[in-house]
Scaffold this active site. Sequence first.
Site, PDB file in Angstrom:
ATOM      1  N   GLU A  13       0.813  -1.214   0.000  1.00  0.00           N
ATOM      2  CA  GLU A  13       0.000   0.000   0.000  1.00  0.00           C
ATOM      3  C   GLU A  13       0.852   1.273   0.000  1.00  0.00           C
ATOM      4  OE1 GLU A  13      -3.957  -1.853   2.164  1.00  0.00           O
ATOM      5  OE2 GLU A  13      -2.297  -1.233   3.425  1.00  0.00           O
ATOM      6  N   ASP A 199     -12.035  -6.743  -2.832  1.00  0.00           N
ATOM      7  CA  ASP A 199     -12.908  -7.927  -2.721  1.00  0.00           C
ATOM      8  C   ASP A 199     -14.286  -7.479  -2.252  1.00  0.00           C
ATOM      9  OD1 ASP A 199     -11.045  -7.839  -0.056  1.00  0.00           O
ATOM     10  OD2 ASP A 199     -13.121  -8.299   0.423  1.00  0.00           O
TER      11      ASP A 199
HETATM   12  N1  ADE Z   1      -9.337  -5.296   3.501  1.00  0.00           N
HETATM   13  C1  ADE Z   1      -9.552  -5.716   2.242  1.00  0.00           C
HETATM   14  N2  ADE Z   1     -10.602  -6.548   2.187  1.00  0.00           N
HETATM   15  C2  ADE Z   1     -11.055  -6.680   3.444  1.00  0.00           C
HETATM   16  C3  ADE Z   1     -12.084  -7.416   4.036  1.00  0.00           C
HETATM   17  N3  ADE Z   1     -12.877  -8.211   3.305  1.00  0.00           N
HETATM   18  N4  ADE Z   1     -12.269  -7.322   5.379  1.00  0.00           N
HETATM   19  C4  ADE Z   1     -11.464  -6.536   6.114  1.00  0.00           C
HETATM   20  N5  ADE Z   1     -10.461  -5.819   5.603  1.00  0.00           N
HETATM   21  C5  ADE Z   1     -10.250  -5.889   4.284  1.00  0.00           C
END
Ligand code: ADE
Length: 234
Positions: A13, A199
């Site tokens: 990041e 996601d």
């Molecule tokens: N960072 C990226 N995806 C995530 C998720 N599904 N839950 C928590 N932090 C995240």
Amino acid sequence: MVKLGIIGAMAIEVESLKAQMKDLQTATQTGMEFYEGTLDGLSCVVVECGVGKVNAALCVQILCDRYQVTHIVNTGVAGSLSNALDIGDLVISKDVMYHDFDCSPMGYAIGQVPRLSVLRFPADETLQKLALEAVQEVYPGHCSTGTVASGDQFVSNPQVKERIISNTGALCTEMEGAAIAHAAWRNGVPFVVIRAISDKADDSAQMDYPSFEVMAADRCAAVTRAMGRRLCEM
Ligand code: ADE
């Protein structure tokens, strides 16, 4: 003078930002390496804080006490909580709250820290505006502004996702933003959280996250850099 603290939880990041810095000096504290220098002429400190809320809060306090940053931005990836947000899309925080702070047996709303005057930590309006302009420059049309919800939990269960949505109304979930916002708010330092979706925070998350985290992290870093250029011009 403006001095921007840029926090990412993971190396992916922040590494592209670190690579672009000039006049670099580094120092280590609490196991975190602080990169102090300039980015496109803007004075800044870039740091990988590690995953989760305690790491994030520690990092903010060091940025405030040792580096006296004037503004803080949190860049990184997040799970989507909205059908309107696809992988790679950007979220700019209007405000940030905890989804896992639970004193509800004492009559508090989920997310509310007892005896704190706010449930949602408000992001700085100027930083929001600059971040939005930065997205329009770098990835036009892929951005939403709203609540970011944080907790010490990788969300990949559809029921947990639904519960977080109903408790917070957030657009995305991640693991540091609320702690950064909380610590910045207590120090009176303006902040914004910029996240790119890696996601959907459901049963596809464990598959999608490894495939898309690098793309999403790079996108977010590019937006953060473009926002920094605008802050420098103010
Ligand atoms: N960072 C990226 N995806 C995530 C998720 N599904 N839950 C928590 N932090 C995240």
